[in-house]
Design an enzyme around this catalytic site. Sequence first.
Site, short mmCIF file in Angstrom:
data_model
loop_
_atom_site.label_atom_id
_atom_site.label_comp_id
_atom_site.label_asym_id
_atom_site.label_seq_id
_atom_site.Cartn_x
_atom_site.Cartn_y
_atom_site.Cartn_z
N ARG A 102 2.80 -14.25 -20.97
CA ARG A 102 3.38 -15.59 -20.72
C ARG A 102 2.29 -16.41 -20.05
O ARG A 102 1.81 -16.06 -18.98
CB ARG A 102 4.61 -15.48 -19.81
CG ARG A 102 5.02 -16.81 -19.24
CD ARG A 102 6.38 -16.80 -18.58
NE ARG A 102 7.44 -16.71 -19.55
CZ ARG A 102 8.71 -17.01 -19.30
NH1 ARG A 102 9.07 -17.41 -18.10
NH2 ARG A 102 9.63 -16.92 -20.24
N HIS A 129 8.17 -20.61 -27.73
CA HIS A 129 8.89 -19.52 -27.07
C HIS A 129 9.61 -18.69 -28.13
O HIS A 129 10.83 -18.70 -28.24
CB HIS A 129 9.88 -20.12 -26.06
CG HIS A 129 10.36 -19.17 -25.01
ND1 HIS A 129 9.97 -17.84 -24.96
CD2 HIS A 129 11.21 -19.35 -23.96
CE1 HIS A 129 10.56 -17.25 -23.92
NE2 HIS A 129 11.30 -18.14 -23.31
N GLN A 132 12.58 -16.17 -27.27
CA GLN A 132 13.84 -16.84 -26.93
C GLN A 132 14.57 -17.28 -28.19
O GLN A 132 15.78 -17.11 -28.32
CB GLN A 132 13.56 -18.06 -26.04
CG GLN A 132 14.81 -18.83 -25.66
CD GLN A 132 15.72 -18.06 -24.73
OE1 GLN A 132 15.28 -17.58 -23.69
NE2 GLN A 132 17.00 -17.94 -25.09
N ASP A 220 17.11 -27.81 -23.06
CA ASP A 220 16.12 -27.10 -22.23
C ASP A 220 15.84 -28.01 -21.03
O ASP A 220 16.18 -29.20 -21.05
CB ASP A 220 14.86 -26.88 -23.09
CG ASP A 220 13.76 -26.09 -22.37
OD1 ASP A 220 14.07 -25.41 -21.37
OD2 ASP A 220 12.60 -26.15 -22.82
N CYS A 260 18.39 -21.86 -22.93
CA CYS A 260 17.54 -20.68 -22.71
C CYS A 260 17.56 -20.23 -21.25
O CYS A 260 17.26 -19.07 -20.96
CB CYS A 260 16.12 -20.98 -23.15
SG CYS A 260 15.32 -22.31 -22.22
N ARG A 288 18.35 -11.59 -25.44
CA ARG A 288 16.89 -11.47 -25.24
C ARG A 288 16.50 -9.99 -25.27
O ARG A 288 15.50 -9.61 -25.85
CB ARG A 288 16.48 -12.09 -23.90
CG ARG A 288 16.61 -13.60 -23.78
CD ARG A 288 15.61 -14.31 -24.67
NE ARG A 288 14.24 -13.94 -24.40
CZ ARG A 288 13.47 -14.46 -23.44
NH1 ARG A 288 13.93 -15.41 -22.68
NH2 ARG A 288 12.21 -14.05 -23.26
N1 NVA Z 1 10.66 -25.15 -21.36
C1 NVA Z 1 10.85 -24.21 -20.29
C2 NVA Z 1 11.43 -22.94 -20.81
C3 NVA Z 1 11.69 -21.91 -19.75
C4 NVA Z 1 12.21 -20.63 -20.30
C5 NVA Z 1 9.53 -23.98 -19.60
O1 NVA Z 1 8.50 -23.87 -20.27
O2 NVA Z 1 9.51 -23.96 -18.36
N1 CP Z 2 14.55 -18.20 -20.90
C1 CP Z 2 13.52 -17.58 -20.29
O1 CP Z 2 12.47 -17.32 -20.90
O2 CP Z 2 13.76 -17.25 -19.00
P1 CP Z 2 12.69 -16.74 -17.93
O3 CP Z 2 11.77 -17.91 -17.66
O4 CP Z 2 13.51 -16.37 -16.74
O5 CP Z 2 11.93 -15.58 -18.50
#
Ligand code: NVA
Ligand code: CP
Length: 305
Positions: A102, A129, A132, A220, A260, A288
Amino acid sequence: MKHLLKLLDLSAEEIFSILDLADRLKYERKHSIAHPLLAGMTLGMIFQKSSTRTRVSFEAGMYQLGGHALFLSSRDLQIGRGEPVKDTARVLSRYLDGIMIRTYAQQEVEDLARFGSIPVINGLTDFCHPCQVLADLMTIREKLGILQGKKLCFIGDGNNMANSLIVGGLKAGMTVSAATPYAYRPDEAVLAFAKEYGKSFSLESDPFLAASGADVIITDTWASMGQESEKEERMGVFKEYQINTRLLTAANTGAMVLHCLPAYRGQEITEEIFETHAEEIFEEAENRLHAQKAVLVKLLKKEEK
Ligand code: NVA
Ligand code: CP
């Protein structure tokens, strides 16, 4: 399929094959049927951003598959002190069976795959993502019975989630609409991809137009990880893009609502709509686990490739 870097790389057949395996693994877990398909294998999980779901579901998922997962915070790795990704990739490939990462830049994930010699899974970048959205497609198919021909609508920031939902939804045969402010529209590469689907894709600035006839509405956060300094400005820009009771009147009766998570009530979704759809949203979170286990098996188990 060697890696899961972005849904743009996957065929519809590969997506459906992951979803089918995810359904099977979910069934087996519910019925206490052990599936140690990755016995003796180790997944490294590199995190440059926070996570609850991704971290815990990958770690629990590897354990349930008979393997092991290592949490590697970039704060502790030498990568955080400037060791190049291409060196990290070559070193980790000699210890591990797979890497989940990530991070911010999509290029970093692509480089990890290019220079390493083991499967790489994108656990979220600024661009996309995919894990997800595989879970989202699984959740929609579970509830609606079919994806083909159903209308998926994304409302909000045209960021990583929007990018993956557009690609995943279209590849799975859905009609996809999105409503974002013009300056926050999805990535150009995603829009170019979506253009090939003609009338099956629409991008609006009016959320009511996008939500019209939708079977599932997804949103989101308005300020993603890394955008904290823009938060105040974004609250103003996105205020017409909230999922609330009024917006849902444009969708089909009984439309699903997914998120998500983490969710910011009173911003991208109201408390009322969130709680009314909590069962779907937490099933999505649960999925997930199952969807990622399917990805792990597809990528790491030798005879599944
Ligand atoms: N768009 C959000 C998704 C989190 C799972 C982010 O990148 O923070
Ligand atoms: N939806 C998601 O990816 O959650 P986290 O940021 O908690 O991993």
